[in-house]
Design an enzyme around this catalytic site. Structure first.
Site, mmCIF file in Angstrom:
data_model
loop_
_atom_site.group_PDB
_atom_site.id
_atom_site.type_symbol
_atom_site.label_atom_id
_atom_site.label_comp_id
_atom_site.label_asym_id
_atom_site.label_seq_id
_atom_site.Cartn_x
_atom_site.Cartn_y
_atom_site.Cartn_z
ATOM 1 N N ASP A 9 0.876 -1.165 0.000
ATOM 2 C CA ASP A 9 0.000 0.000 0.000
ATOM 3 C C ASP A 9 0.919 1.221 0.000
ATOM 4 O O ASP A 9 2.127 1.099 0.227
ATOM 5 C CB ASP A 9 -0.887 -0.028 1.244
ATOM 6 C CG ASP A 9 -1.765 1.196 1.376
ATOM 7 O OD1 ASP A 9 -2.251 1.696 0.349
ATOM 8 O OD2 ASP A 9 -1.954 1.654 2.514
ATOM 9 N N ASP A 11 -0.290 5.001 1.048
ATOM 10 C CA ASP A 11 -0.632 5.924 2.128
ATOM 11 C C ASP A 11 -0.655 5.213 3.472
ATOM 12 O O ASP A 11 -1.391 4.245 3.663
ATOM 13 C CB ASP A 11 -2.002 6.558 1.862
ATOM 14 C CG ASP A 11 -2.013 7.364 0.576
ATOM 15 O OD1 ASP A 11 -1.458 8.458 0.576
ATOM 16 O OD2 ASP A 11 -2.553 6.873 -0.441
ATOM 17 N N SER A 108 -2.955 1.215 -4.331
ATOM 18 C CA SER A 108 -3.170 2.413 -3.531
ATOM 19 C C SER A 108 -4.518 3.043 -3.806
ATOM 20 O O SER A 108 -5.027 2.997 -4.926
ATOM 21 C CB SER A 108 -2.060 3.432 -3.829
ATOM 22 O OG SER A 108 -2.314 4.658 -3.177
ATOM 23 N N LYS A 141 -11.039 0.138 -1.763
ATOM 24 C CA LYS A 141 -10.929 -0.687 -0.563
ATOM 25 C C LYS A 141 -12.111 -0.382 0.359
ATOM 26 O O LYS A 141 -12.562 0.757 0.397
ATOM 27 C CB LYS A 141 -9.612 -0.381 0.159
ATOM 28 C CG LYS A 141 -8.376 -0.653 -0.710
ATOM 29 C CD LYS A 141 -7.097 -0.185 -0.035
ATOM 30 C CE LYS A 141 -5.885 -0.411 -0.937
ATOM 31 N NZ LYS A 141 -4.619 0.029 -0.308
ATOM 32 N N ASP A 166 -1.790 -0.928 6.318
ATOM 33 C CA ASP A 166 -1.870 -0.266 7.620
ATOM 34 C C ASP A 166 -3.288 -0.046 8.113
ATOM 35 O O ASP A 166 -3.531 -0.061 9.318
ATOM 36 C CB ASP A 166 -1.161 1.092 7.565
ATOM 37 C CG ASP A 166 -1.899 2.093 6.693
ATOM 38 O OD1 ASP A 166 -2.310 3.149 7.210
ATOM 39 O OD2 ASP A 166 -2.070 1.820 5.495
#
Length: 219
Positions: A9, A11, A108, A141, A166
């Site tokens: 990922d 960010d 992303s 997502k 994250d």
């Protein structure tokens, strides 16, 4: 599982961008006289460009189109990154370390323009043969679409990939795609317990992302 690829990922994993996104979008909403709701930031995390622009245009401000929202916010983000790129400690080193093990991909929620800016400024764009923005798939997502497309671009089964994530929606997305997931939670935006439970391994930071850890997760 035979480990064939590692998918990052962006960010919250390579750059500490969530505070920047929140600051920029809050300011944009305030400039237009809109309202920022208590759960807005959590809802926005993981949304594709089309999804968050539509949400802001329909729920937070009045009199603008989703296209206008996306253009203005992305332009403001580009300016902020030009002033300062919030690289997380060990990001470049972790990418290069993982590139020595397997081919890399990136999935992303950032728009394509920002992905290209970030990877270019990090000096690691050549290490990613496959990158996908969720604006390039049908669903952002926590849907698995972005991760599935990265695997397809790499020409490998999604279940043979390890993902680095994250956020709650990111963890759910990678897991739904069938990937094993290593979580590197951000203290400012910790994932929900049920999402964190989907991770095969929880690391304290990028320095803990080693070949040994990835191969252990892939077993």
């Amino acid at each position: 599982m035979p480990l064939q690829a590692i998918v990052f990922d962006l960010d919250g994993v390579l750059i500490d961008s969530e505070p920047v996104w929140e600051d920029v979008r809050r300011a944009y909403v305030a400039d237009l006289g809109g309202r920022w709701l208590p759960d807005t930031q959590e809802r926005l995390m993981g949304m594709s460009t089309d999804e968050w622009a539509e949400y802001i245009a329909s729920d937070l401000v009045e009199g603008v189109s989703a296209e206008d929202v996306a253009y203005e916010v992305i332009d403001r983000m580009s300016q902020r990154y030009a002033e300062h790129l919030p690289v997380l400690p060990g990001a470049r080193e972790a990418v290069r370390r993982m590139a020595e093990i397997r081919r890399l991909g990136l999935a992303s929620s950032s728009p394509r323009a920002l992905i290209d800016i970030v990877l270019g400024r990090l000096g690691v764009e050549s290490l990613f043969p496959a990158t996908v923005s969720t604006e390039e798939v049908d669903r952002g997502k926590p849907a698995p679409d972005g991760y599935l497309m990265v695997a397809a671009q790499l020409g490998v089964p999604a279940e043979d990939c390890v993902a680095i994530e994250d956020s709650s929606n990111g963890l759910r997305s990678a897991h739904a795609a069938g990937m094993r997931v290593i979580a590197i939670p951000r203290p400012a935006h910790p994932p929900a317990p049920d999402a964190l439970a989907l991770a095969a391994h929880v690391a304290d930071g990028l320095d803990d992302l080693t070949a040994e850890v990835v191969h252990k997760v892939a077993k």
